[in-house]
Design a protein around this motif. Structure first.
Motif, PDB file in Angstrom:
ATOM      1  N   TYR A  67       0.839  -1.204   0.000  1.00  0.00           N
ATOM      2  CA  TYR A  67       0.000   0.000   0.000  1.00  0.00           C
ATOM      3  C   TYR A  67       0.876   1.257   0.000  1.00  0.00           C
ATOM      4  CZ  TYR A  67      -3.155   3.525   2.040  1.00  0.00           C
ATOM      5  OH  TYR A  67      -3.872   4.661   2.308  1.00  0.00           O
ATOM      6  N   ARG A  68       1.829   1.322   0.928  1.00  0.00           N
ATOM      7  CA  ARG A  68       2.686   2.502   1.013  1.00  0.00           C
ATOM      8  C   ARG A  68       3.609   2.611  -0.193  1.00  0.00           C
ATOM      9  NH1 ARG A  68       5.478   3.640   6.565  1.00  0.00           N
ATOM     10  NH2 ARG A  68       6.582   1.790   5.914  1.00  0.00           N
ATOM     11  N   ASP A  69       4.133   1.485  -0.675  1.00  0.00           N
ATOM     12  CA  ASP A  69       4.987   1.517  -1.868  1.00  0.00           C
ATOM     13  C   ASP A  69       4.231   2.096  -3.059  1.00  0.00           C
ATOM     14  OD1 ASP A  69       7.056   0.415  -0.402  1.00  0.00           O
ATOM     15  OD2 ASP A  69       6.900  -1.583  -1.324  1.00  0.00           O
ATOM     16  N   ALA A  70       2.969   1.707  -3.215  1.00  0.00           N
ATOM     17  CA  ALA A  70       2.156   2.209  -4.334  1.00  0.00           C
ATOM     18  C   ALA A  70       1.901   3.709  -4.194  1.00  0.00           C
ATOM     19  CB  ALA A  70       0.841   1.445  -4.420  1.00  0.00           C
ATOM     20  N   LEU A  71       1.597   4.163  -2.975  1.00  0.00           N
ATOM     21  CA  LEU A  71       1.383   5.590  -2.763  1.00  0.00           C
ATOM     22  C   LEU A  71       2.657   6.382  -3.057  1.00  0.00           C
ATOM     23  CD1 LEU A  71      -0.742   5.687   0.538  1.00  0.00           C
ATOM     24  CD2 LEU A  71      -1.533   6.018  -1.817  1.00  0.00           C
ATOM     25  N   MET A  72       3.793   5.894  -2.543  1.00  0.00           N
ATOM     26  CA  MET A  72       5.073   6.583  -2.777  1.00  0.00           C
ATOM     27  C   MET A  72       5.400   6.637  -4.265  1.00  0.00           C
ATOM     28  SD  MET A  72       6.749   7.839  -0.204  1.00  0.00           S
ATOM     29  CE  MET A  72       8.322   7.509   0.542  1.00  0.00           C
ATOM     30  N   ALA A  73       5.217   5.519  -4.964  1.00  0.00           N
ATOM     31  CA  ALA A  73       5.537   5.460  -6.388  1.00  0.00           C
ATOM     32  C   ALA A  73       4.710   6.467  -7.185  1.00  0.00           C
ATOM     33  CB  ALA A  73       5.318   4.049  -6.923  1.00  0.00           C
ATOM     34  N   ASP A  74       3.469   6.666  -6.763  1.00  0.00           N
ATOM     35  CA  ASP A  74       2.588   7.601  -7.458  1.00  0.00           C
ATOM     36  C   ASP A  74       2.650   9.018  -6.895  1.00  0.00           C
ATOM     37  OD1 ASP A  74       1.799   5.593  -9.162  1.00  0.00           O
ATOM     38  OD2 ASP A  74      -0.067   5.160  -8.096  1.00  0.00           O
ATOM     39  N   GLY A  75       3.441   9.222  -5.825  1.00  0.00           N
ATOM     40  CA  GLY A  75       3.573  10.555  -5.236  1.00  0.00           C
ATOM     41  C   GLY A  75       2.352  10.998  -4.456  1.00  0.00           C
ATOM     42  N   ILE A  76       1.593  10.042  -3.939  1.00  0.00           N
ATOM     43  CA  ILE A  76       0.351  10.362  -3.232  1.00  0.00           C
ATOM     44  C   ILE A  76       0.607  10.428  -1.728  1.00  0.00           C
ATOM     45  CG2 ILE A  76      -1.986   9.562  -2.703  1.00  0.00           C
ATOM     46  CD1 ILE A  76      -1.937   8.153  -5.458  1.00  0.00           C
ATOM     47  N   PRO A  77       0.259  11.553  -1.100  1.00  0.00           N
ATOM     48  CA  PRO A  77       0.443  11.662   0.346  1.00  0.00           C
ATOM     49  C   PRO A  77      -0.495  10.727   1.107  1.00  0.00           C
ATOM     50  CG  PRO A  77       0.059  13.818  -0.649  1.00  0.00           C
ATOM     51  CD  PRO A  77      -0.229  12.793  -1.695  1.00  0.00           C
ATOM     52  N   LEU A  78       0.020  10.165   2.201  1.00  0.00           N
ATOM     53  CA  LEU A  78      -0.779   9.313   3.074  1.00  0.00           C
ATOM     54  C   LEU A  78      -1.696  10.139   3.958  1.00  0.00           C
ATOM     55  CD1 LEU A  78      -1.249   6.372   4.134  1.00  0.00           C
ATOM     56  CD2 LEU A  78       0.395   6.940   5.913  1.00  0.00           C
ATOM     57  N   ALA A  79      -1.267  11.353   4.309  1.00  0.00           N
ATOM     58  CA  ALA A  79      -2.040  12.211   5.197  1.00  0.00           C
ATOM     59  C   ALA A  79      -1.814  13.660   4.793  1.00  0.00           C
ATOM     60  CB  ALA A  79      -1.616  11.993   6.647  1.00  0.00           C
ATOM     61  N   ALA A  80      -2.694  14.526   5.276  1.00  0.00           N
ATOM     62  CA  ALA A  80      -2.561  15.956   5.020  1.00  0.00           C
ATOM     63  C   ALA A  80      -2.749  16.712   6.328  1.00  0.00           C
ATOM     64  CB  ALA A  80      -3.596  16.415   3.993  1.00  0.00           C
ATOM     65  N   PHE A  81      -1.890  17.706   6.544  1.00  0.00           N
ATOM     66  CA  PHE A  81      -1.955  18.532   7.743  1.00  0.00           C
ATOM     67  C   PHE A  81      -2.192  19.978   7.328  1.00  0.00           C
ATOM     68  CE2 PHE A  81       1.431  15.415   9.395  1.00  0.00           C
ATOM     69  CZ  PHE A  81       0.471  14.502   9.786  1.00  0.00           C
ATOM     70  N   ALA A  82      -3.049  20.658   8.061  1.00  0.00           N
ATOM     71  CA  ALA A  82      -3.307  22.077   7.802  1.00  0.00           C
ATOM     72  C   ALA A  82      -2.233  22.919   8.470  1.00  0.00           C
ATOM     73  CB  ALA A  82      -4.682  22.459   8.343  1.00  0.00           C
ATOM     74  N   VAL A  83      -1.770  23.925   7.758  1.00  0.00           N
ATOM     75  CA  VAL A  83      -0.825  24.902   8.300  1.00  0.00           C
ATOM     76  C   VAL A  83      -1.343  26.296   7.970  1.00  0.00           C
ATOM     77  CG1 VAL A  83       1.171  23.351   8.143  1.00  0.00           C
ATOM     78  CG2 VAL A  83       0.653  24.871   6.235  1.00  0.00           C
ATOM     79  N   GLU A  84      -0.858  27.266   8.708  1.00  0.00           N
ATOM     80  CA  GLU A  84      -1.290  28.648   8.484  1.00  0.00           C
ATOM     81  C   GLU A  84      -0.786  29.185   7.144  1.00  0.00           C
ATOM     82  OE1 GLU A  84      -3.544  31.831   9.527  1.00  0.00           O
ATOM     83  OE2 GLU A  84      -3.307  30.055  10.766  1.00  0.00           O
ATOM     84  N   ASP A  85       0.485  28.877   6.824  1.00  0.00           N
ATOM     85  CA  ASP A  85       1.131  29.420   5.627  1.00  0.00           C
ATOM     86  C   ASP A  85       2.065  28.351   5.060  1.00  0.00           C
ATOM     87  OD1 ASP A  85       2.935  30.661   3.846  1.00  0.00           O
ATOM     88  OD2 ASP A  85       2.965  32.532   4.975  1.00  0.00           O
ATOM     89  N   VAL A  86       1.692  27.737   3.956  1.00  0.00           N
ATOM     90  CA  VAL A  86       2.491  26.669   3.361  1.00  0.00           C
ATOM     91  C   VAL A  86       3.890  27.159   2.999  1.00  0.00           C
ATOM     92  CG1 VAL A  86       2.752  25.190   1.320  1.00  0.00           C
ATOM     93  CG2 VAL A  86       0.593  25.225   2.561  1.00  0.00           C
ATOM     94  N   HIS A  87       4.000  28.344   2.432  1.00  0.00           N
ATOM     95  CA  HIS A  87       5.317  28.850   2.025  1.00  0.00           C
ATOM     96  C   HIS A  87       6.247  28.985   3.232  1.00  0.00           C
ATOM     97  CE1 HIS A  87       4.304  29.585  -2.188  1.00  0.00           C
ATOM     98  NE2 HIS A  87       3.131  30.012  -1.755  1.00  0.00           N
ATOM     99  N   ALA A  88       5.749  29.542   4.323  1.00  0.00           N
ATOM    100  CA  ALA A  88       6.570  29.714   5.528  1.00  0.00           C
ATOM    101  C   ALA A  88       6.937  28.357   6.133  1.00  0.00           C
ATOM    102  CB  ALA A  88       5.825  30.568   6.555  1.00  0.00           C
TER     103      ALA A  88
END
Length: 129
Positions: A67-88
């Motif tokens: 499962y993780r190998d397939a996600l990594m190979a396709d560049g798909i994140p396993l999770a997403a975290f919210a941040v105030e400012d992505v650039h910072a």
């Protein structure tokens, strides 16, 4: 109904704890031994200590690796975290040696970036304008 707990599979819980606390800035919530080597190990946002917990779950189950190998190979994140400012946050994390697979990308009102958590996962950070 709300989300109380979610997990990321990690190759090494001690290494994951260091990365998720020392680098990403989460704080340890629970650390309970399970058997001889595993732990019930969760982290939370310091801004929401009673909020959603992230379980740093051992990746022993046979379904995890493909499962993780397939996600990594396709560049798909396993999770997403919210941040105030992505650039910072991108600049802060790069300064700490974090390897990004996607630099900040603006997609309408949302900006995202993707990094390698050093524990077998890609993680996305996102902010809204």
């Amino acid at each position: 109904m709300n989300i109380h707990l979610t997990s990321v599979f990690v190759d090494d819980q001690a290494k994951a704890l260091r990365f998720y606390t020392d680098v990403l800035g989460f704080v340890k919530k629970h650390d309970v031994p399970l058997g001889e080597t595993d732990r019930w190990l969760t982290v939370v946002s310091p801004e929401e200590p009673d909020g959603t917990e992230l379980l740093l779950e051992p990746s022993h189950h046979p379904a995890v690796k493909p499962y993780r190998d397939a996600l990594m190979a396709d560049g798909i994140p396993l999770a997403a975290f919210a941040v105030e400012d992505v650039h910072a946050e991108y600049e802060r994390l790069r300064g700490l040696g974090v390897r990004f697979t996607q630099e900040p990308l603006e997609m309408g009102p949302v900006t995202t970036a993707v990094f390698d958590d050093t524990c077998g996962n890609l993680i996305q950070i996102a902010s809204q304008a």
